[in-house]
Design a protein around this motif. Sequence first.
Motif, PDB file in Angstrom:
ATOM      1  N   PHE A 146      55.110 -27.327  41.227  1.00  0.00           N
ATOM      2  CA  PHE A 146      54.776 -26.976  42.606  1.00  0.00           C
ATOM      3  C   PHE A 146      56.060 -26.836  43.435  1.00  0.00           C
ATOM      4  N   TYR A 184      43.494 -28.894  51.081  1.00  0.00           N
ATOM      5  CA  TYR A 184      44.890 -28.442  50.986  1.00  0.00           C
ATOM      6  C   TYR A 184      45.548 -28.370  52.373  1.00  0.00           C
ATOM      7  N   GLU A 207      50.878 -30.499  38.480  1.00  0.00           N
ATOM      8  CA  GLU A 207      51.533 -29.200  38.308  1.00  0.00           C
ATOM      9  C   GLU A 207      50.538 -28.060  38.471  1.00  0.00           C
ATOM     10  N   PRO A 208      51.073 -26.888  38.825  1.00  0.00           N
ATOM     11  CA  PRO A 208      50.151 -25.771  39.062  1.00  0.00           C
ATOM     12  C   PRO A 208      49.471 -25.317  37.778  1.00  0.00           C
ATOM     13  N   THR A 209      48.244 -24.834  37.908  1.00  0.00           N
ATOM     14  CA  THR A 209      47.556 -24.239  36.757  1.00  0.00           C
ATOM     15  C   THR A 209      48.172 -22.846  36.550  1.00  0.00           C
ATOM     16  N   TYR A 226      47.277 -33.453  42.221  1.00  0.00           N
ATOM     17  CA  TYR A 226      47.694 -32.338  41.377  1.00  0.00           C
ATOM     18  C   TYR A 226      49.165 -32.538  41.009  1.00  0.00           C
ATOM     19  N   GLN A 228      38.020 -17.168  36.232  1.00  0.00           N
ATOM     20  CA  GLN A 228      36.732 -17.742  36.609  1.00  0.00           C
ATOM     21  C   GLN A 228      36.901 -19.118  37.238  1.00  0.00           C
ATOM     22  N   THR A 229      35.785 -19.641  37.716  1.00  0.00           N
ATOM     23  CA  THR A 229      35.782 -20.972  38.303  1.00  0.00           C
ATOM     24  C   THR A 229      36.306 -21.978  37.279  1.00  0.00           C
ATOM     25  N   GLY A 230      37.079 -22.925  37.747  1.00  0.00           N
ATOM     26  CA  GLY A 230      37.587 -23.934  36.827  1.00  0.00           C
ATOM     27  C   GLY A 230      39.038 -23.694  36.449  1.00  0.00           C
ATOM     28  N   THR A 231      39.563 -22.517  36.823  1.00  0.00           N
ATOM     29  CA  THR A 231      40.950 -22.206  36.487  1.00  0.00           C
ATOM     30  C   THR A 231      41.908 -22.648  37.583  1.00  0.00           C
ATOM     31  N   GLY A 232      41.343 -23.081  38.716  1.00  0.00           N
ATOM     32  CA  GLY A 232      42.188 -23.464  39.850  1.00  0.00           C
ATOM     33  C   GLY A 232      42.465 -22.286  40.768  1.00  0.00           C
ATOM     34  N   LYS A 233      41.570 -21.267  40.717  1.00  0.00           N
ATOM     35  CA  LYS A 233      41.830 -20.047  41.490  1.00  0.00           C
ATOM     36  C   LYS A 233      41.732 -20.287  42.991  1.00  0.00           C
ATOM     37  N   THR A 234      40.932 -21.270  43.413  1.00  0.00           N
ATOM     38  CA  THR A 234      40.787 -21.487  44.858  1.00  0.00           C
ATOM     39  C   THR A 234      42.130 -21.859  45.481  1.00  0.00           C
ATOM     40  N   ALA A 235      42.825 -22.808  44.856  1.00  0.00           N
ATOM     41  CA  ALA A 235      44.135 -23.197  45.385  1.00  0.00           C
ATOM     42  C   ALA A 235      45.117 -22.036  45.259  1.00  0.00           C
TER      43      ALA A 235
HETATM   44  P1  AMP Z   1      38.618 -23.880  40.965  1.00  0.00           P
HETATM   45  O1  AMP Z   1      38.829 -22.991  39.777  1.00  0.00           O
HETATM   46  O2  AMP Z   1      39.403 -23.433  42.128  1.00  0.00           O
HETATM   47  O3  AMP Z   1      37.154 -24.036  41.269  1.00  0.00           O
HETATM   48  O4  AMP Z   1      39.187 -25.340  40.598  1.00  0.00           O
HETATM   49  C1  AMP Z   1      38.645 -26.123  39.576  1.00  0.00           C
HETATM   50  C2  AMP Z   1      38.959 -27.599  39.730  1.00  0.00           C
HETATM   51  O5  AMP Z   1      40.323 -27.835  39.403  1.00  0.00           O
HETATM   52  C3  AMP Z   1      38.763 -28.135  41.134  1.00  0.00           C
HETATM   53  O6  AMP Z   1      38.063 -29.353  41.020  1.00  0.00           O
HETATM   54  C4  AMP Z   1      40.162 -28.346  41.666  1.00  0.00           C
HETATM   55  O7  AMP Z   1      40.201 -29.443  42.549  1.00  0.00           O
HETATM   56  C5  AMP Z   1      40.958 -28.631  40.405  1.00  0.00           C
HETATM   57  N1  AMP Z   1      42.351 -28.180  40.478  1.00  0.00           N
HETATM   58  C6  AMP Z   1      42.815 -27.028  41.000  1.00  0.00           C
HETATM   59  N2  AMP Z   1      44.153 -26.939  40.849  1.00  0.00           N
HETATM   60  C7  AMP Z   1      44.556 -28.064  40.206  1.00  0.00           C
HETATM   61  C8  AMP Z   1      45.825 -28.545  39.769  1.00  0.00           C
HETATM   62  N3  AMP Z   1      46.941 -27.853  39.951  1.00  0.00           N
HETATM   63  N4  AMP Z   1      45.870 -29.754  39.159  1.00  0.00           N
HETATM   64  C9  AMP Z   1      44.720 -30.459  38.972  1.00  0.00           C
HETATM   65  N5  AMP Z   1      43.499 -30.048  39.356  1.00  0.00           N
HETATM   66  C10 AMP Z   1      43.402 -28.858  39.971  1.00  0.00           C
END
Ligand code: AMP
Length: 555
Positions: free
Chosen positions: A5, A94, A25-27, A23, A48-55
């Motif tokens: 990060f 965030y 490190e970044p996904t 968190y 897709q969802t679960g990859t950390g795309k929202t952040a």
């Molecule tokens: P998302 O794909 O945005 O729905 O995120 C999936 C899950 O991963 C959510 O519960 C986030 O809080 C978590 N997440 C997102 N980025 C990270 C990261 N860098 N490290 C750990 N968890 C994360």
Amino acid sequence: MTTQFSDLNLHPDLMQALEKAGYTEPTPIQAQMIPIMLTGVDVIGQAQTGTGKTAAFALPILQNLIPGQRKPQALILSPTRELAMQVAKAFETYGAYSDVRVLAIYGGSSYGRQISALKRGVDVVVGTPGRLLDLLKRKSLDLSAVTTLVLDEGDEMLSMGFIDDIETLLDATSLRRQIALFSATMPTAIRRLASKYLNEPQSIVIKDKQLTVAAIEQRYYVVNQRDKLAAITRIFETEDVSRALIFARTRAGTGELANALASRGFSADMINGDLSQDARERVMSRFKNDQVKVLVATDVAARGLDIDDISHVFNYDLPDDPEVFVHRIGRTGRAGKEGIAITLFTPKETSMLRRIEGYTRQKQTKANLPSKSEIQKKRKMQIVERMEVWLNRGRYKNELEMVNEMVEAGHDPLEIAAAAMRIVRESEKQRPIESIGEVREWNSRRDPSGSRNSRNNRDKGRGRKSVRENFSTKRSHEAGMVRLNLDKGRSDGLRPSDVVGAIAHHANIPGKVIGAIHIQDQQTMVDVPEQFVDQVLSKNGTYRLRKEVIAVERA
Ligand code: AMP
């Protein structure tokens, strides 16, 4: 070297929030997407969802916000209320140390609160297209200051019919805004939308998450469409399901299936686009709190559903696209846990199996449905287990008194126990194990009567009468004969001689009077003269294939 990060030049307030969120490190999508989005160019993220795309999109948006402006600077379009709320919550997480006002806007809740929040001034709006458009038309939503626009789960919004609304919203924003389009799959209409609105976008494809289904046991059963409910009921009887998500094709299908499962004693509920916001939240919280074990959903309604610990995902109906299949089953086997994905294919649909296997690069295991006797065995085992729990607890003072009285009245304790078991098992009568028809390999050129198939399977060698008929019917075509169903078949190793031997011997009828026998994979049809039927049925429980009981009933 992996990106940290700290390599992304994020504001200290954001770094602090990430630290608080735990968190480290970044996904992959964050590492790739954040630097690109920070430059302000248009992007397409296939993830897709679960990859950390929202952040991945929220962090650059938060970084670029100019504080103190009253109009929204970022607009995120979401397919569902759940996802909109989830994304708004992520922005708040965030942005916990940044001065940011986030508002979720979705249908099914009051306009008043949303309008007054907009009047007070917000920085980020996350919403579903329909309600956003309403507010835009009422002039409560001003999009003129939007500098970043995110289309989240574009394919889902498309399949929900939001495409026109999305275009209207896009047209309402300035041409200089940045657009980030996220979609798990890239159907033609999404590509068309991208080429119309996005300006030389950079693309990021995160395939890894989609294809990491290795922790998921994938199993499939081939059943006729009409037997799907009976099949899933059998699976539920024998499988240790702690929390299951079942995918059905239609909204109506979700309701029917959930009701049918509930009436068979499995706590099931459904979620689909017809539910009001309140009802949806109630269902979700019952599922999360383990008050219902089984949730039947459409693909659309399941989006944004953020629940770990799903032990089983069932594909009751197949999706049209292998990508959606992967998306569905990715809901189990999360967070390092093992998951099971079970798919019901009709014979006609088995061609899709190869496509799915090709896409996931993983083989699925074909399984046979539990037989009636396996289910009966499991039911017995469950009663014994429950008895053992009570025996360990020892809390049955009143019942012990009852037993004592009966013993004093001269009854044998063992027989009292057996009679008590009998009462316990009475309720099983309400849960008959439904028969499941044999599946025929699907061949588009097949003779529609299916006669070729039944001829092939017929017991040729024993000189038994050859009846050219369709054994899928429950009635014998021979006058004076009644068709019976045996719950054992080819997969149990049953042969015609076993059928004749067991019935003739135990029911004490001449073997030669037994009519046509058709051994299927998991069951057998046998025709018996009408006058012997009661005699045959009265000996039920005595027929055996080696040590296993063969249950006989009218077909
Ligand atoms: P998302 O794909 O945005 O729905 O995120 C999936 C899950 O991963 C959510 O519960 C986030 O809080 C978590 N997440 C997102 N980025 C990270 C990261 N860098 N490290 C750990 N968890 C994360």
